[in-house]
Structures are given as C-alpha cells and as structure tokens.
Design a protein around this motif. Structure first.
Motif, PDB file in Angstrom:
ATOM      1  N   PHE A 174       1.171  16.860  -3.479  1.00  0.00           N
ATOM      2  CA  PHE A 174       1.747  15.693  -2.619  1.00  0.00           C
ATOM      3  C   PHE A 174       1.952  14.385  -3.481  1.00  0.00           C
ATOM      4  CE2 PHE A 174       1.660  18.372   0.892  1.00  0.00           C
ATOM      5  CZ  PHE A 174       2.910  18.056   1.503  1.00  0.00           C
ATOM      6  N   GLY A 175       2.552  13.647  -3.400  1.00  0.00           N
ATOM      7  CA  GLY A 175       2.946  12.281  -3.813  1.00  0.00           C
ATOM      8  C   GLY A 175       4.287  12.028  -4.122  1.00  0.00           C
ATOM      9  N   SER A 176       5.207  13.044  -4.432  1.00  0.00           N
ATOM     10  CA  SER A 176       6.789  12.810  -4.373  1.00  0.00           C
ATOM     11  C   SER A 176       7.663  13.347  -3.553  1.00  0.00           C
ATOM     12  CB  SER A 176       7.098  13.521  -5.660  1.00  0.00           C
ATOM     13  OG  SER A 176       6.582  13.131  -6.902  1.00  0.00           O
ATOM     14  N   GLY A 177       6.923  13.363  -2.050  1.00  0.00           N
ATOM     15  CA  GLY A 177       7.725  13.875  -1.240  1.00  0.00           C
ATOM     16  C   GLY A 177       7.574  15.038  -0.751  1.00  0.00           C
ATOM     17  N   ILE A 178       8.063  15.431   0.427  1.00  0.00           N
ATOM     18  CA  ILE A 178       7.813  16.824   0.862  1.00  0.00           C
ATOM     19  C   ILE A 178       8.707  17.972   0.036  1.00  0.00           C
ATOM     20  CG2 ILE A 178       9.778  16.646   2.824  1.00  0.00           C
ATOM     21  CD1 ILE A 178       6.690  18.879   2.705  1.00  0.00           C
ATOM     22  N   PHE A 225       1.015  -1.216   0.035  1.00  0.00           N
ATOM     23  CA  PHE A 225       0.036  -0.125  -0.135  1.00  0.00           C
ATOM     24  C   PHE A 225       0.714   1.318  -0.094  1.00  0.00           C
ATOM     25  CE2 PHE A 225      -2.842  -2.989   2.220  1.00  0.00           C
ATOM     26  CZ  PHE A 225      -4.141  -2.544   1.779  1.00  0.00           C
ATOM     27  N   ASP A 226       0.557   2.247  -0.887  1.00  0.00           N
ATOM     28  CA  ASP A 226       0.996   3.627  -0.530  1.00  0.00           C
ATOM     29  C   ASP A 226       0.491   4.167   0.703  1.00  0.00           C
ATOM     30  OD1 ASP A 226       1.672   6.396  -1.193  1.00  0.00           O
ATOM     31  OD2 ASP A 226      -0.576   6.529  -1.625  1.00  0.00           O
ATOM     32  N   MET A 227       0.841   5.231   1.385  1.00  0.00           N
ATOM     33  CA  MET A 227       0.261   5.876   2.697  1.00  0.00           C
ATOM     34  C   MET A 227      -0.704   6.862   2.320  1.00  0.00           C
ATOM     35  SD  MET A 227       2.075   6.597   6.232  1.00  0.00           S
ATOM     36  CE  MET A 227       1.683   5.241   7.296  1.00  0.00           C
ATOM     37  N   VAL A 229       4.428   1.616   1.741  1.00  0.00           N
ATOM     38  CA  VAL A 229       5.692   1.987   1.181  1.00  0.00           C
ATOM     39  C   VAL A 229       5.306   3.478   0.536  1.00  0.00           C
ATOM     40  CG1 VAL A 229       7.147   2.294  -0.898  1.00  0.00           C
ATOM     41  CG2 VAL A 229       6.868   0.072   0.160  1.00  0.00           C
ATOM     42  N   SER A 230       6.035   4.612   1.240  1.00  0.00           N
ATOM     43  CA  SER A 230       5.418   5.928   1.062  1.00  0.00           C
ATOM     44  C   SER A 230       6.699   7.003   0.841  1.00  0.00           C
ATOM     45  CB  SER A 230       4.865   6.260   2.499  1.00  0.00           C
ATOM     46  OG  SER A 230       4.438   7.634   2.423  1.00  0.00           O
ATOM     47  N   ASN A 231       6.299   7.808   0.134  1.00  0.00           N
ATOM     48  CA  ASN A 231       7.546   9.091   0.002  1.00  0.00           C
ATOM     49  C   ASN A 231       7.346  10.118   1.105  1.00  0.00           C
ATOM     50  OD1 ASN A 231       8.530   8.212  -2.353  1.00  0.00           O
ATOM     51  ND2 ASN A 231       7.443   9.582  -3.644  1.00  0.00           N
ATOM     52  N   LYS A 232       6.495   9.939   2.048  1.00  0.00           N
ATOM     53  CA  LYS A 232       6.597  10.721   3.188  1.00  0.00           C
ATOM     54  C   LYS A 232       8.006  10.411   4.059  1.00  0.00           C
ATOM     55  CE  LYS A 232       3.156  10.896   6.135  1.00  0.00           C
ATOM     56  NZ  LYS A 232       2.289  12.077   5.812  1.00  0.00           N
ATOM     57  N   ILE A 233       8.313  11.087   4.982  1.00  0.00           N
ATOM     58  CA  ILE A 233       9.358  10.990   5.682  1.00  0.00           C
ATOM     59  C   ILE A 233       9.398   9.769   6.547  1.00  0.00           C
ATOM     60  CG2 ILE A 233      10.942  12.253   7.655  1.00  0.00           C
ATOM     61  CD1 ILE A 233       8.856  14.646   7.062  1.00  0.00           C
ATOM     62  N   ARG A 278      13.374   7.119  -3.852  1.00  0.00           N
ATOM     63  CA  ARG A 278      12.141   7.411  -3.382  1.00  0.00           C
ATOM     64  C   ARG A 278      11.223   7.082  -4.618  1.00  0.00           C
ATOM     65  NH1 ARG A 278      12.785  13.111  -4.047  1.00  0.00           N
ATOM     66  NH2 ARG A 278      11.529  13.860  -5.514  1.00  0.00           N
ATOM     67  N   LYS A 279      10.037   6.723  -4.371  1.00  0.00           N
ATOM     68  CA  LYS A 279       9.006   6.264  -5.648  1.00  0.00           C
ATOM     69  C   LYS A 279       9.149   7.473  -6.582  1.00  0.00           C
ATOM     70  CE  LYS A 279       5.379   5.885  -2.800  1.00  0.00           C
ATOM     71  NZ  LYS A 279       4.117   5.780  -2.355  1.00  0.00           N
ATOM     72  N   PRO A 280       8.891   7.331  -7.713  1.00  0.00           N
ATOM     73  CA  PRO A 280       8.744   6.103  -8.432  1.00  0.00           C
ATOM     74  C   PRO A 280       9.682   4.989  -8.800  1.00  0.00           C
ATOM     75  CG  PRO A 280       8.858   8.026 -10.261  1.00  0.00           C
ATOM     76  CD  PRO A 280       9.143   8.457  -8.531  1.00  0.00           C
TER      77      PRO A 280
HETATM   78  O1  LIG Z   1       4.607  12.717   1.133  1.00  0.00           O
HETATM   79  C1  LIG Z   1       4.265  12.650  -0.166  1.00  0.00           C
HETATM   80  O2  LIG Z   1       4.184  13.493  -0.998  1.00  0.00           O
HETATM   81  C2  LIG Z   1       3.457  11.292  -0.786  1.00  0.00           C
HETATM   82  O3  LIG Z   1       3.609  10.191   0.447  1.00  0.00           O
HETATM   83  P1  LIG Z   1       2.927   8.797  -0.155  1.00  0.00           P
HETATM   84  O4  LIG Z   1       3.904   8.343  -0.976  1.00  0.00           O
HETATM   85  O5  LIG Z   1       2.289   8.244   1.104  1.00  0.00           O
HETATM   86  O6  LIG Z   1       1.503   9.180  -1.094  1.00  0.00           O
END
Ligand SMILES: O=C(O)COP(=O)(O)O
Length: 242
Positions: free
Chosen positions: A70-74, A32-34, A133-137, A165-167
């Motif tokens: 949001f989606g690619s980290g902070i 899962f994404d978060m 698995v998430s791009n957040k901290i 980080r993702k992708p």
């Molecule tokens: O912090 C983000 O930009 C995105 O976080 P996510 O990968 O959980 O969607």
C-alpha cells in the motif's frame, strides 16, 4: 493525555530556535497522509483485499505483505498482490469488488495511531491549518476523516477521477488552495516513499513517521531525513523550525 500535559511533556511552549535555511517563512500548514500516518488501516485493507483475492481464486496474503503493497492506491496494491501475468482486465474487475467490501468494512478495526488526535488538537490550538491527502479512494478518505478527525481537519482529499494521485503534487496543491496556504508555509507528513516523493514534488519539507507501513532503514535509503518516532515529535520539529 491532556493538551497541557502534552505541552509539558514536550516543553514546547517557549521553543523558538531558528529553522534551517530551507524554510523561508513560518510553517502554518500541515498536510497529513492517511494510511500509515494518521490511521492504522492495515487490518481492514488486508481483510478487503483478501476477500477480493479469494473471490477471484487467487492466494491470500499476509498483513506484512500488504504493508509493503500500500502507498500508491488500490490498483497498485492489487497489481503487486495478484499472481504474475494477471491481466489488467481482471484487475479492473477486482477493484469494484474491493471497493464494495471496503466501503462496508473500512471502520471495522481502523483507528488513529496513539497520540495522533492529541497532536492534531494541539496543532489546531496553535493555529495550524491541516489537511489529509491520500491515495485511498476519496469516499473512504472522507468517511474516515468525518468519523475520526472532523473537529480538526478542514480538508480531506482522496483518489478521484480528474486529479493525479501522489506522488504527483496535484492533490497537495489542491489541499493548500482550499486551505489558502502556500508551499512555503506548509509541511507534509507521511510514512512511505510515495509520501516523501510527493512532498518533494510539491516543494514541501517531509516529516517521515516511523509508526507506519515502512521501516526507518528503508525510508533512509530512499532519502528521507526528518523522522518522527511518535506523534508528539512533530510538535518539537515544528517548534524548532518556527
Ligand atoms: O491506499 C493507499 O495505497 C495509500 O493511502 P495513503 O496515501 O493514505 O497512504
């Protein structure tokens, strides 16, 4: 809703339809994404980025503007939010300000989307292994996982030094390694174009959820083609494949 009611509602207990030719073996792992997939984090993210914007004398943005960012980290979210021409040095200074605020406030309004916990419990009952698995901290991912999903999620990985980080597929590969799963056995579930690309780069099918930070028309445009309107749809999709 109880597990039994959930199974009844979906009528999933005896679904054994054949899966598409894309899938060579039984799916037993769900990644899962978060943000926007299992947790609605948008209010708290908005508050912490706006706090940071204010500290640096920049205009605040609306929740809907942040939804797209949001989606690619902070770092990327801040880059998309600050006025044009803001230097990378200033953005470097903004990130710790955001982190300090978000560490304290990441649980103020954040919570799982309706039906997510029930979905995870049912997946666990059926023997699926699960990760986030998430791009957040990373620290926030682990804290939020601990708070909401510790009974069901075995592995939670966020953005950290030393892993792309993702992708990029790296975090998904790491999660699958920790779960002892292979790509042929796993499916990825997310709400954004970053998630769709991550799944593709990891050779996993992607279920795109429609309750998150992007809308269906946009997800279709970027190529997404398997959709869950509500969490319980995931059970139906998986039952059809397996
Ligand atoms: O912090 C983000 O930009 C995105 O976080 P996510 O990968 O959980 O969607």
């Amino acid at each position: 809703m109880t597990q039994l009611q959930l199974s009844d509602k979906l009528g999933v207990s005896d679904k054994t339809n054949s899966k598409g030719s894309y899938f060579m073996s039984k799916i037993n792992t769900v990644i899962f994404d978060m943000d926007g997939t299992v947790l609605n984090t948008l209010d708290d993210l908005t508050m912490s980025v706006n706090y940071t914007m204010e500290k640096f004398g920049f205009p605040q943005r609306t929740l809907d503007e942040y939804r797209q960012a949001f989606g690619s980290g902070i770092r990327r979210a801040i880059e998309l939010t600050v006025p044009d021409g803001t230097s990378q040095e200033v953005i470097d200074e903004m990130i710790p300000v955001f982190k300090e605020h978000y560490d304290v406030h990441c649980l103020d309004k954040t919570g799982p989307y309706v039906g997510i916990i029930e979905l995870m419990r049912e997946l666990k009952r059926r023997g699926y292994k699960m990760a986030i698995v998430s791009n957040k901290i990373d620290s926030a991912v682990k804290e939020l996982n601990q708070k909401f999903f510790s009974e069901v999620i075995e592995v939670a990985i966020g953005e950290q030094d030393g892993i792309k980080r993702k992708p990029a597929p790296d975090m998904v590969v790491k999660a699958m390694d920790e779960l002892g799963s292979s790509a042929e056995e796993a499916v990825y579930i997310g709400d954004s174009e970053v998630d769709f690309a991550t799944a593709k780069n990891s050779s996993l099918p992607c279920i795109s959820v429609l309750w998150g930070f992007r809308d269906k028309a946009y997800l279709e445009e970027i190529g997404a083609n398997i959709f869950a309107k509500e969490p319980s749809d995931v059970l139906e999709i998986l039952a059809n494949w397996n």
